[in-house]
Design a protein around this motif. Sequence first.
Motif, PDB file in Angstrom:
ATOM      1  N   TRP A 179      -8.274 -13.935   7.513  1.00  0.00           N
ATOM      2  CA  TRP A 179      -8.821 -13.083   6.452  1.00  0.00           C
ATOM      3  C   TRP A 179      -8.016 -11.795   6.313  1.00  0.00           C
ATOM      4  CZ3 TRP A 179     -11.621 -15.019   2.869  1.00  0.00           C
ATOM      5  CH2 TRP A 179     -12.520 -16.054   3.126  1.00  0.00           C
ATOM      6  N   MET A 180      -7.613 -11.203   7.446  1.00  0.00           N
ATOM      7  CA  MET A 180      -6.830  -9.974   7.388  1.00  0.00           C
ATOM      8  C   MET A 180      -5.447 -10.238   6.796  1.00  0.00           C
ATOM      9  SD  MET A 180      -7.861  -7.895  10.863  1.00  0.00           S
ATOM     10  CE  MET A 180      -6.870  -6.496  10.341  1.00  0.00           C
ATOM     11  N   SER A 181      -4.870 -11.384   7.127  1.00  0.00           N
ATOM     12  CA  SER A 181      -3.556 -11.742   6.575  1.00  0.00           C
ATOM     13  C   SER A 181      -3.636 -11.896   5.060  1.00  0.00           C
ATOM     14  CB  SER A 181      -3.047 -13.037   7.217  1.00  0.00           C
ATOM     15  OG  SER A 181      -2.861 -12.873   8.610  1.00  0.00           O
ATOM     16  N   ILE A 182      -4.725 -12.532   4.595  1.00  0.00           N
ATOM     17  CA  ILE A 182      -4.911 -12.692   3.144  1.00  0.00           C
ATOM     18  C   ILE A 182      -5.068 -11.328   2.482  1.00  0.00           C
ATOM     19  CG2 ILE A 182      -6.506 -13.533   1.372  1.00  0.00           C
ATOM     20  CD1 ILE A 182      -7.100 -15.912   3.220  1.00  0.00           C
ATOM     21  N   GLY A 183      -5.886 -10.465   3.106  1.00  0.00           N
ATOM     22  CA  GLY A 183      -6.109  -9.139   2.545  1.00  0.00           C
ATOM     23  C   GLY A 183      -4.839  -8.312   2.472  1.00  0.00           C
ATOM     24  N   ALA A 191      -1.692  -9.522   2.579  1.00  0.00           N
ATOM     25  CA  ALA A 191      -0.708 -10.188   1.730  1.00  0.00           C
ATOM     26  C   ALA A 191      -0.997  -9.959   0.250  1.00  0.00           C
ATOM     27  CB  ALA A 191      -0.690 -11.692   2.022  1.00  0.00           C
ATOM     28  N   PHE A 192      -2.264  -9.700  -0.077  1.00  0.00           N
ATOM     29  CA  PHE A 192      -2.609  -9.482  -1.477  1.00  0.00           C
ATOM     30  C   PHE A 192      -1.979  -8.206  -2.016  1.00  0.00           C
ATOM     31  CE2 PHE A 192      -5.371  -8.593  -5.132  1.00  0.00           C
ATOM     32  CZ  PHE A 192      -5.412  -9.852  -5.720  1.00  0.00           C
ATOM     33  N   SER A 193      -1.540  -7.326  -1.123  1.00  0.00           N
ATOM     34  CA  SER A 193      -0.841  -6.123  -1.577  1.00  0.00           C
ATOM     35  C   SER A 193       0.436  -6.500  -2.326  1.00  0.00           C
ATOM     36  CB  SER A 193      -0.502  -5.219  -0.390  1.00  0.00           C
ATOM     37  OG  SER A 193       0.361  -5.877   0.529  1.00  0.00           O
ATOM     38  N   GLY A 194       1.022  -7.635  -1.950  1.00  0.00           N
ATOM     39  CA  GLY A 194       2.198  -8.124  -2.667  1.00  0.00           C
ATOM     40  C   GLY A 194       1.847  -8.534  -4.093  1.00  0.00           C
ATOM     41  N   VAL A 195       0.670  -9.135  -4.263  1.00  0.00           N
ATOM     42  CA  VAL A 195       0.206  -9.502  -5.601  1.00  0.00           C
ATOM     43  C   VAL A 195      -0.011  -8.243  -6.441  1.00  0.00           C
ATOM     44  CG1 VAL A 195      -1.641 -10.629  -6.903  1.00  0.00           C
ATOM     45  CG2 VAL A 195      -0.868 -11.611  -4.727  1.00  0.00           C
ATOM     46  N   MET A 255       0.349  -0.428  -4.714  1.00  0.00           N
ATOM     47  CA  MET A 255       0.284  -1.194  -3.468  1.00  0.00           C
ATOM     48  C   MET A 255      -0.234  -0.330  -2.323  1.00  0.00           C
ATOM     49  SD  MET A 255       3.309  -3.340  -1.525  1.00  0.00           S
ATOM     50  CE  MET A 255       4.239  -1.857  -1.106  1.00  0.00           C
ATOM     51  N   ILE A 256       0.243   0.916  -2.221  1.00  0.00           N
ATOM     52  CA  ILE A 256      -0.218   1.818  -1.153  1.00  0.00           C
ATOM     53  C   ILE A 256      -1.696   2.147  -1.330  1.00  0.00           C
ATOM     54  CG2 ILE A 256       0.024   4.134  -0.187  1.00  0.00           C
ATOM     55  CD1 ILE A 256       2.998   3.984  -0.744  1.00  0.00           C
ATOM     56  N   ASN A 257      -2.118   2.375  -2.573  1.00  0.00           N
ATOM     57  CA  ASN A 257      -3.531   2.652  -2.833  1.00  0.00           C
ATOM     58  C   ASN A 257      -4.404   1.463  -2.452  1.00  0.00           C
ATOM     59  OD1 ASN A 257      -3.196   5.273  -3.788  1.00  0.00           O
ATOM     60  ND2 ASN A 257      -2.962   4.634  -5.905  1.00  0.00           N
ATOM     61  N   TYR A 258      -3.924   0.261  -2.731  1.00  0.00           N
ATOM     62  CA  TYR A 258      -4.668  -0.939  -2.349  1.00  0.00           C
ATOM     63  C   TYR A 258      -4.807  -1.030  -0.831  1.00  0.00           C
ATOM     64  CZ  TYR A 258      -5.536  -5.746  -1.031  1.00  0.00           C
ATOM     65  OH  TYR A 258      -6.040  -6.879  -0.424  1.00  0.00           O
ATOM     66  N   LEU A 259      -3.700  -0.850  -0.124  1.00  0.00           N
ATOM     67  CA  LEU A 259      -3.730  -0.935   1.335  1.00  0.00           C
ATOM     68  C   LEU A 259      -4.636   0.144   1.939  1.00  0.00           C
ATOM     69  CD1 LEU A 259       0.041  -1.655   2.081  1.00  0.00           C
ATOM     70  CD2 LEU A 259      -1.875  -3.231   2.405  1.00  0.00           C
ATOM     71  N   THR A 260      -4.606   1.341   1.359  1.00  0.00           N
ATOM     72  CA  THR A 260      -5.470   2.419   1.840  1.00  0.00           C
ATOM     73  C   THR A 260      -6.933   2.078   1.616  1.00  0.00           C
ATOM     74  OG1 THR A 260      -3.737   4.018   1.271  1.00  0.00           O
ATOM     75  CG2 THR A 260      -5.930   4.889   1.735  1.00  0.00           C
ATOM     76  N   GLY A 261      -7.254   1.583   0.420  1.00  0.00           N
ATOM     77  CA  GLY A 261      -8.627   1.191   0.126  1.00  0.00           C
ATOM     78  C   GLY A 261      -9.099   0.054   1.006  1.00  0.00           C
TER      79      GLY A 261
END
Length: 328
Positions: free
Chosen positions: A42-46, A48-52, A72-78
């Motif tokens: 689940w963490m890998s999917i979450g 990896a979605f930063s690439g999307v 992408m950074i905002n997504y990873l932070t959230g």
Amino acid sequence: MPILWISFAIFVALLLFLDLFVLNAKDHVPRTREALAQTAIWMSIGLAFSGVIYLAYDNGWVTSDQLPRTAMINYLTGYLVELSLSMDNVFVIAVIFGYFRVPAKYQHRVLFWGILGAVFFRLAMILAGVYLLEQFDWMFYVFGVLLLYSAYKMVGKGDEVHPAENPVIQVVKRVVPVTHEYHGHDFWIRLHGKLHATPLFVALVMVETTDIIFAVDSIPAILGITTDSFIVFSSNILAVLGLRALYFVLSSMIDKFGLLKYSLALILTFVGIKLMLHEVWHPAEWVSLTVIFVTLTGGILLSLLRKAPTPHPPDPTEIREPTEVPDI
């Protein structure tokens, strides 16, 4: 834009289908190794979605002024904010399951349907939050104060859970009759020609309402990072989807993370101050990501290094299947 939302909805539906009907088709107690493996997936999917996210904003799939790297950074932070705050939710869920003596092999089923409901509730809350911030500038201060108050509560007495006194249970009992016994993994059962809710359904309602309460903290926290509704929703939901597996990893050793609440309080404080100073303080996106990552990691490491206290919530794998549950 609608195509991206529809595609994400289909993606989430596919993940949920695989989780319930493939990975957990049979009711069973997830062992530590299995829970760790699913958490890693689940963490890998979450992550990896930063690439999307990068591709979506780079190719114009989203109408936005954000640079792909910023999005992408905002997504990873959230994602990191929601994942960290979900750890606090684990303790409350463990208390609920312990109180209702939910059989360990049915706990995943409750978490699955609880999180499915959370997807719809959180979407409504996120869209409402984004609208309020776009329409009313003073809502930044309201959300900021809310986060500061949440941080204060987190390091104070904390939220005590008393399922027997919860008004939600009283409402359920008034609406439908509730059995005092479990009937397999069923939420509803027909007895003497009348439909009854089972204790498993009551536990589900408790988990659902608990998630809504926690969302009141986590959603404003992510809105303090970005008001892009797709980034907020996708990072929030993909973090929540991993909560089930994370629960089975952390619930039996939550006592080892006694200092984590201070890290979470600092994260809420940081985002709350950032919201209240939004007109004069605009830190780079990587600054927020770094502060949250360092704060969370520090809390985990310090918690593991110190000697854990004796009391701890029940290990879900040690909860035996009961014939009755208390005070329903």
